[in-house]
Design a protein around this motif. Structure first.
Motif, short mmCIF file in Angstrom:
data_model
loop_
_atom_site.label_atom_id
_atom_site.label_comp_id
_atom_site.label_asym_id
_atom_site.label_seq_id
_atom_site.Cartn_x
_atom_site.Cartn_y
_atom_site.Cartn_z
N VAL A 177 0.82 -1.21 0.00
CA VAL A 177 0.00 0.00 0.00
C VAL A 177 0.86 1.26 0.00
O VAL A 177 1.81 1.38 0.77
N GLY A 178 0.50 2.19 -0.89
CA GLY A 178 1.18 3.48 -0.91
C GLY A 178 0.75 4.36 0.25
O GLY A 178 -0.24 4.09 0.92
N ARG A 179 1.48 5.42 0.46
CA ARG A 179 1.22 6.32 1.57
C ARG A 179 0.14 7.35 1.20
O ARG A 179 0.15 7.92 0.11
N ILE A 180 -0.78 7.56 2.12
CA ILE A 180 -1.74 8.66 2.02
C ILE A 180 -1.31 9.70 3.02
O ILE A 180 -1.26 9.43 4.22
N ARG A 181 -1.00 10.90 2.56
CA ARG A 181 -0.47 11.92 3.44
C ARG A 181 -1.52 12.96 3.80
O ARG A 181 -2.26 13.43 2.94
N ALA A 182 -1.57 13.28 5.06
CA ALA A 182 -2.43 14.36 5.53
C ALA A 182 -1.62 15.65 5.53
O ALA A 182 -0.39 15.63 5.43
N PRO A 226 -4.31 3.46 -2.34
CA PRO A 226 -3.21 3.33 -3.30
C PRO A 226 -2.61 1.92 -3.30
O PRO A 226 -1.73 1.59 -2.52
N THR A 227 -3.13 1.06 -4.17
CA THR A 227 -2.64 -0.31 -4.31
C THR A 227 -2.81 -0.75 -5.75
O THR A 227 -3.71 -0.26 -6.45
N ARG A 228 -1.95 -1.67 -6.19
CA ARG A 228 -2.11 -2.26 -7.53
C ARG A 228 -2.81 -3.61 -7.48
O ARG A 228 -3.10 -4.20 -8.51
N ALA A 245 -7.78 -2.26 7.71
CA ALA A 245 -6.39 -2.71 7.62
C ALA A 245 -5.63 -1.94 6.54
O ALA A 245 -4.45 -1.59 6.73
N TYR A 246 -6.29 -1.66 5.42
CA TYR A 246 -5.62 -0.90 4.35
C TYR A 246 -5.39 0.55 4.75
O TYR A 246 -4.35 1.14 4.41
N LEU A 247 -6.34 1.14 5.44
CA LEU A 247 -6.14 2.51 5.91
C LEU A 247 -5.01 2.57 6.93
O LEU A 247 -4.20 3.51 6.94
N ASP A 248 -4.94 1.57 7.79
CA ASP A 248 -3.85 1.52 8.77
C ASP A 248 -2.50 1.49 8.05
O ASP A 248 -1.52 2.10 8.51
N ALA A 249 -2.45 0.77 6.94
CA ALA A 249 -1.19 0.67 6.18
C ALA A 249 -0.87 1.96 5.42
O ALA A 249 0.29 2.30 5.23
N ALA A 250 -1.91 2.67 4.99
CA ALA A 250 -1.71 3.85 4.15
C ALA A 250 -1.54 5.13 4.93
O ALA A 250 -0.82 6.05 4.50
N VAL A 251 -2.23 5.23 6.06
CA VAL A 251 -2.19 6.46 6.87
C VAL A 251 -1.51 6.14 8.18
O VAL A 251 -2.08 5.45 9.03
N ARG A 252 -0.32 6.65 8.37
CA ARG A 252 0.44 6.35 9.56
C ARG A 252 0.58 7.61 10.41
O ARG A 252 0.59 8.72 9.90
N PRO A 253 0.69 7.45 11.72
CA PRO A 253 0.88 8.63 12.58
C PRO A 253 2.05 9.46 12.10
O PRO A 253 3.12 8.95 11.79
N GLY A 254 1.80 10.76 12.00
CA GLY A 254 2.86 11.67 11.57
C GLY A 254 3.03 11.74 10.08
O GLY A 254 3.90 12.46 9.59
#
Length: 285
Positions: free
Chosen positions: A62-67, A79-81, A275-284
């Motif tokens: 999973v790619g990163r989703i940035r806030a 963000p996944t293929r 689970a996918y959101l946890d992988a894409a959106v990380r603290p910080g």
């Protein structure tokens, strides 16, 4: 924080009451959380349906989703293929018992965004898919059954207004009031928010963040009556990471069955959105 907020719920309710859903006029009541009818006992902890509720992301998938600016990120796709899509459903009008059975028995991953007035059948039912039969059938008891089947119950406001036309304080009453009510009724406070009509502004994101929301969820395709997928892309096809939006409409169980078969025929898996959101959106991030 995002990851690790497991939803736990009470034992599955023995009886599904019958009533229905309704398309409600927005109430300008300041967004105060409340229960309809007689006083109810607080939700108690119980046992959630065991087993996986959808495919989980692989390491590095999973790619990163940035806030930005410390605000909750706005997510319309993951963000996944990988050929995986995510099912979500909004409001709460048509409380079809067959829908709960299918999710429970087949362990289909789904995320529900509950709107108070719809759940409590305050207004005119959404009958775009046919004649409504189960409007407000179990009210919050129905959503506790969904919770017990493994469905996270997330936030879709109290009265379904266009938040982009409201001031910050009014938006906060809508969002925080809904989160407080859902916590009272299900035992878990929402961490995801879907703005009605997909309408939001910077005030919405600030208000959502102040109410404990970690991400604002939009969508990439909608599901119409008959299980038809309405795409928002020119090639009119599913894409990896799509978030599909359904509504609690008449003939929900039938349409849901058609949709799930269609997705699987096209070679897609159903993913665990959390689970996918946890992988894409990380603290910080």
């Amino acid at each position: 924080m995002y990851g690790g907020r497991a939803r736990r719920g009470a034992a599955i309710a023995a009886v599904l009451l019958m009533a229905g859903c309704a398309a409600e006029p927005a109430r300008q009541d300041g967004g105060a959380a409340r229960e309809s009818g007689a006083a109810r006992k607080p939700a108690t902890a119980g046992t959630r349906t065991p087993g996986p509720q959808g495919v989980a992301p692989r390491p590095g998938e999973v790619g990163r989703i940035r806030a930005s600016g410390g605000l909750p990120p706005v997510v319309s796709s993951i963000p996944t293929r990988r050929k995986v899509v995510f099912l979500t459903i909004d409001d709460g009008w048509e409380q079809d018992p067959g829908f709960v059975r299918q999710i429970r028995e087949e362990r289909i991953p789904m995320t529900a965004f509950a709107m108070r007035d719809a759940v409590e059948a305050e207004g005119t039912p959404d009958q775009s898919g046919g004649e409504a039969r189960f409007v407000g059938a179990g009210k919050w008891g129905y959503f506790r059954q969904l919770r017990d089947a493994g469905v996270p119950i997330e936030n879709h406001t109290l009265t379904h207004p266009d938040l982009s036309r409201m001031g910050y304080d009014a938006q906060r009453r809508e969002i925080c009031g809904a989160s407080t009510l859902i916590r009272k009724q299900t035992g878990a406070r929402p961490t995801l928010f879907r703005p009605p009509f997909g309408a939001y502004n910077s005030g919405t994101l600030r208000a959502a963040g102040s109410c404990g929301i970690d991400a604002v969820l939009l969508w990439t395709a909608t599901v119409q009556p008959g299980g038809k997928i309405a795409y928002q892309v020119p090639d009119k096809r599913l894409r990896p990471g799509d978030i599909l939006l359904m509504h609690f409409r008449p003939n929900l169980a039938r349409d849901f069955r058609i949709l799930v078969k269609k997705i699987k025929r096209r070679g897609y898996e159903l993913g665990d959105l959390r689970a996918y959101l946890d992988a894409a959106v990380r603290p910080g991030a």
